[in-house]
Scaffold this motif. Structure first.
Motif, PDB file in Angstrom:
ATOM      1  N   MET A  33      -3.250  -2.755  -3.730  1.00 53.90           N
ATOM      2  CA  MET A  33      -4.529  -2.461  -3.079  1.00 53.90           C
ATOM      3  C   MET A  33      -5.081  -3.710  -2.400  1.00 53.90           C
ATOM      4  O   MET A  33      -4.919  -4.812  -2.918  1.00 53.90           O
ATOM      5  CB  MET A  33      -5.535  -1.974  -4.129  1.00 53.90           C
ATOM      6  CG  MET A  33      -6.764  -1.344  -3.527  1.00 53.90           C
ATOM      7  SD  MET A  33      -8.135  -1.292  -4.709  1.00 53.90           S
ATOM      8  CE  MET A  33      -8.703  -3.007  -4.663  1.00 53.90           C
TER       9      MET A  33
ATOM     10  N   ASP B 224     -11.646  -0.643   0.298  1.00 53.79           N
ATOM     11  CA  ASP B 224     -10.393  -0.781  -0.465  1.00 53.79           C
ATOM     12  C   ASP B 224      -9.330   0.108   0.157  1.00 53.79           C
ATOM     13  O   ASP B 224      -9.483   1.342   0.181  1.00 53.79           O
ATOM     14  CB  ASP B 224     -10.589  -0.333  -1.923  1.00 53.79           C
ATOM     15  CG  ASP B 224     -11.565  -1.225  -2.694  1.00 53.79           C
ATOM     16  OD1 ASP B 224     -11.901  -2.301  -2.178  1.00 53.79           O
ATOM     17  OD2 ASP B 224     -11.958  -0.829  -3.806  1.00 53.79           O
ATOM     18  N   PHE B 225      -8.264  -0.523   0.639  1.00 50.68           N
ATOM     19  CA  PHE B 225      -7.132   0.226   1.194  1.00 50.68           C
ATOM     20  C   PHE B 225      -6.013   0.305   0.156  1.00 50.68           C
ATOM     21  O   PHE B 225      -5.760  -0.670  -0.568  1.00 50.68           O
ATOM     22  CB  PHE B 225      -6.582  -0.487   2.441  1.00 50.68           C
ATOM     23  CG  PHE B 225      -7.480  -0.402   3.644  1.00 50.68           C
ATOM     24  CD1 PHE B 225      -7.430   0.697   4.481  1.00 50.68           C
ATOM     25  CD2 PHE B 225      -8.368  -1.434   3.941  1.00 50.68           C
ATOM     26  CE1 PHE B 225      -8.263   0.769   5.598  1.00 50.68           C
ATOM     27  CE2 PHE B 225      -9.196  -1.365   5.054  1.00 50.68           C
ATOM     28  CZ  PHE B 225      -9.139  -0.254   5.884  1.00 50.68           C
ATOM     29  N   GLU B 226      -5.327   1.455   0.142  1.00 46.36           N
ATOM     30  CA  GLU B 226      -4.169   1.584  -0.760  1.00 46.36           C
ATOM     31  C   GLU B 226      -3.059   0.624  -0.354  1.00 46.36           C
ATOM     32  O   GLU B 226      -2.395   0.026  -1.187  1.00 46.36           O
ATOM     33  CB  GLU B 226      -3.622   3.022  -0.713  1.00 46.36           C
ATOM     34  CG  GLU B 226      -4.310   3.974  -1.671  1.00 46.36           C
ATOM     35  CD  GLU B 226      -3.908   5.422  -1.421  1.00 46.36           C
ATOM     36  OE1 GLU B 226      -2.863   5.683  -0.793  1.00 46.36           O
ATOM     37  OE2 GLU B 226      -4.675   6.305  -1.847  1.00 46.36           O
ATOM     38  N   THR B 227      -2.855   0.495   0.964  1.00 44.69           N
ATOM     39  CA  THR B 227      -1.725  -0.306   1.457  1.00 44.69           C
ATOM     40  C   THR B 227      -1.999  -1.810   1.323  1.00 44.69           C
ATOM     41  O   THR B 227      -3.151  -2.244   1.223  1.00 44.69           O
ATOM     42  CB  THR B 227      -1.440   0.028   2.936  1.00 44.69           C
ATOM     43  OG1 THR B 227      -0.340  -0.756   3.379  1.00 44.69           O
ATOM     44  CG2 THR B 227      -2.633  -0.286   3.810  1.00 44.69           C
TER      45      THR B 227
END
Lengths: 83, 83
Positions: free
Chosen positions: B1, B46-49
């Motif tokens: 994350m 917040d990005f998953e990648t």
């Protein structure tokens, strides 16, 4: 002159409807994979003085007495420049 | 994350009534020597990648299409952690 940057954000676990709204808007734009969005305030304060100790003491007073609601918010700050 | 922190602030010369109100509040607390206060937004996403190039491209799209009004606001962002 010295600029202080104060960030005021929701405490963990506190509802953040503006963050939820922004997350919904991002998803409607077609972006997947956004887990969370948190929205808070950035407050830049320009002080005449360059005395770092005095500035830190003032910023903490301003946040504790006025700018921040300690029940639902937390804050952090950094001194940006000292010129 | 990966968390990205976006700061959205008024462009120079644009009226900032919230900043003026905070400056007034600080002065009423008895603090002299505050030259200017600017109030803006901090948006943590917040990005998953963890793909930095993809994240930068998405953040710029999100800001340009939706989050920022380029007539009166400017933005900057930083990637906080990549874990």
């Amino acid at each position: 002159m010295t600029t202080v940057r104060v960030l005021i954000q929701s405490k963990a676990g506190v509802l953040d409807p503006e963050g939820e709204a922004v997350k919904g808007g991002i998803e409607r734009l077609g972006h997947e994979g956004v887990e969370r969005v948190g929205v808070g305030k950035v407050v830049d304060i320009d002080f005449e003085t360059d005395d770092t100790d005095e500035i830190e003491s003032r910023v903490e007073q301003i946040c504790d007495e006025f700018l921040v609601n300690p029940i639902i918010e937390r804050y952090s700050y950094e001194i940006l420049d000292n010129q």
